[in-house]
Write a protein that holds these residues in place. Sequence first.
Motif, PDB file in Angstrom:
ATOM      1  N   UNK A   1      71.689  47.078 -29.064  1.00 50.48           N
ATOM      2  CA  UNK A   1      71.483  46.372 -30.338  1.00 50.48           C
ATOM      3  C   UNK A   1      72.357  46.913 -31.462  1.00 50.48           C
ATOM      4  N   UNK A   2      73.617  47.241 -31.157  1.00 49.27           N
ATOM      5  CA  UNK A   2      74.502  47.777 -32.192  1.00 49.27           C
ATOM      6  C   UNK A   2      75.331  46.702 -32.892  1.00 49.27           C
ATOM      7  N   UNK A   3      75.455  45.536 -32.307  1.00 44.79           N
ATOM      8  CA  UNK A   3      76.283  44.489 -32.910  1.00 44.79           C
ATOM      9  C   UNK A   3      75.621  43.932 -34.172  1.00 44.79           C
ATOM     10  N   UNK A   4      76.449  43.423 -35.056  1.00 45.94           N
ATOM     11  CA  UNK A   4      75.971  42.848 -36.319  1.00 45.94           C
ATOM     12  C   UNK A   4      76.084  41.332 -36.333  1.00 45.94           C
ATOM     13  N   UNK A   5      76.474  40.732 -35.233  1.00 40.26           N
ATOM     14  CA  UNK A   5      76.597  39.280 -35.129  1.00 40.26           C
ATOM     15  C   UNK A   5      76.269  38.838 -33.719  1.00 40.26           C
ATOM     16  N   UNK A   6      76.246  37.541 -33.513  1.00 39.26           N
ATOM     17  CA  UNK A   6      75.938  36.998 -32.195  1.00 39.26           C
ATOM     18  C   UNK A   6      76.942  37.506 -31.162  1.00 39.26           C
ATOM     19  N   UNK A   7      76.443  37.880 -29.983  1.00 38.82           N
ATOM     20  CA  UNK A   7      77.286  38.423 -28.921  1.00 38.82           C
ATOM     21  C   UNK A   7      77.904  37.274 -28.144  1.00 38.82           C
TER      22      UNK A   7
END
Length: 564
Positions: A400-406
């Motif tokens: 859960x490190x991303x800041x946008x949709x994967x």
Amino acid sequence: MNLLDEYTSSEGETSDQATSKRYATDETGSSVVKRLKVDLAPHVSLEDPKHSTGIYINPTETSISVNLPYEDLVAPVAGPNNPFNTRVVNQNVLTGHVEEQAYTESAFRTQQRTFASFGYARDPSLIVPGEGGIAGTGFVGDVEKAVTLKGATIYDPMAKHANLPNRKPKGDSGVLEGENAYQGPWAGYEGENIGTAVGPSENMVSSRVDTTKEAKKQIEFGQEKTIFHGKSEFDYQGRTYMHVPLDLDVNLLSEPGTQECYIPKRLIHTWSGHTKGVSAIRFFPKSAHLLLSASMDTKIKLWDFYHDRICLRTFIGHNKAVRDITFSNDGRRFLSASYDKNIKLWDTETGKCIKAFTTGKIPYVVKFNPDEDKQNIFLAGCSDKKIFDINTGEVTQEYDQHLGAVNTITFVDENRRFVTTSDDKTLRAWEFDIPVVIKYIAEPHMHSMPSVTLHPNKKWLACQSMDNQIVVYGAKDRFRIHRKKRFVGHLVAGYACQVNFSPDGRFIMSGDSEGNLCFWDWKTCKLLKKFQAHDGVVNGCEWHPHETSKVVTCSWDGLIKLWD
């Protein structure tokens, strides 16, 4: 006769008899002046003066008393061009007349920021303030506010009385989440909406879509359907379409990439059956004798690549567009991810839905773990900026490190690691089953990368970038960008067009938003071929692993095409 007398004797000549004089020497050695005739007023005629009906307008005219066609308004100025004039003359345009004003960069920025903050600015067409504008105030926009603040800009002391919203507190640097979380110097203003995605929210989209009759028919697990379209499910030996055909002149069980590949030249077949755009296509693993397609019409279809090339089976189990599909290593099962927030596991042979998964968010990409002993595990990248490791129906790990949709998940380094890209314009590398980023790449020049493909030699990652280029990163420990590898010549901004390689790694290909299919040389980065493949956006392209020049493409026009 001296030179003065010579000039005096030519005073009576007319302008078109004017001469240019230069000195020469005769046989006796004395100085003689020769005259050369120069035509100072040559006759200039138009192309056809008898039939000329055009009216020539000064390009700086702001008012014309007659109605003229647009072609006459933008006609070039008659006469030769001045090679020393570096300024472009203002032209009449279709929407009006372009006027040049003496505005400094600082003055323009001041008025722009004043308009963004207060809603008014000085009339940009005026050099002298206090004239023109709305009702003679000299301002445009919110004139009442301009009068109240006496035309103050954002830098004037009067701007303090504008009742602007206060900036939110920066928060506590020791708190990462919650009410008093640290905002840093980028804290927004009160009432300002920061951090949300552009466009309608996910709940708003769902509420709009749910009003349709199709959306109300939620397909629960166990209600999925399948339709077989072939002549018979079994052949004379009791084999299904899963059996690899052996009556071909191609060895479908050989190692991919052993043959030298070539760029296809012509269209040899078109599969039609989807009623809306096709979002993804996948070859059957290893043999590639079957082709799986996912469409925006909520259906998944399995096609015969050889023999009759017909649709063999349709899988119906989603009530919204299918975003992604992926096969297991043996091809007996495949996963489908849809905008209805469901991920479903299907049996390729019988068409039965084995299991359904959901996290409550839209899954954009699904991938099986390529290891043979971990085929019960798959990764799903979702719209809530997380990657889920789903095993036996339960979420066993969250990345859960991303800041946008994967957008993409790509396994590298003998499947011990995987690389992900997201709408946050970053590339992150992970150790499998360890939710800690081991490599984080985020540069100011980077754009979102909706498609990533691993080179056949396992050393490079080709990433489709939203700035209309394909960039290359290393697939080893450092994941550095290869600055000498850059492929351009196609338009993909705003579209998730797939990028792919030929089996031997010589060529790289991609579709684009204008329906073109492009091929580049991997070594030289030169665009070798570009042709119109579809009428809509070319979403996917797959190169057959055992054929030298067979390529399959899919598009928003609902067609799947085979090129050779």
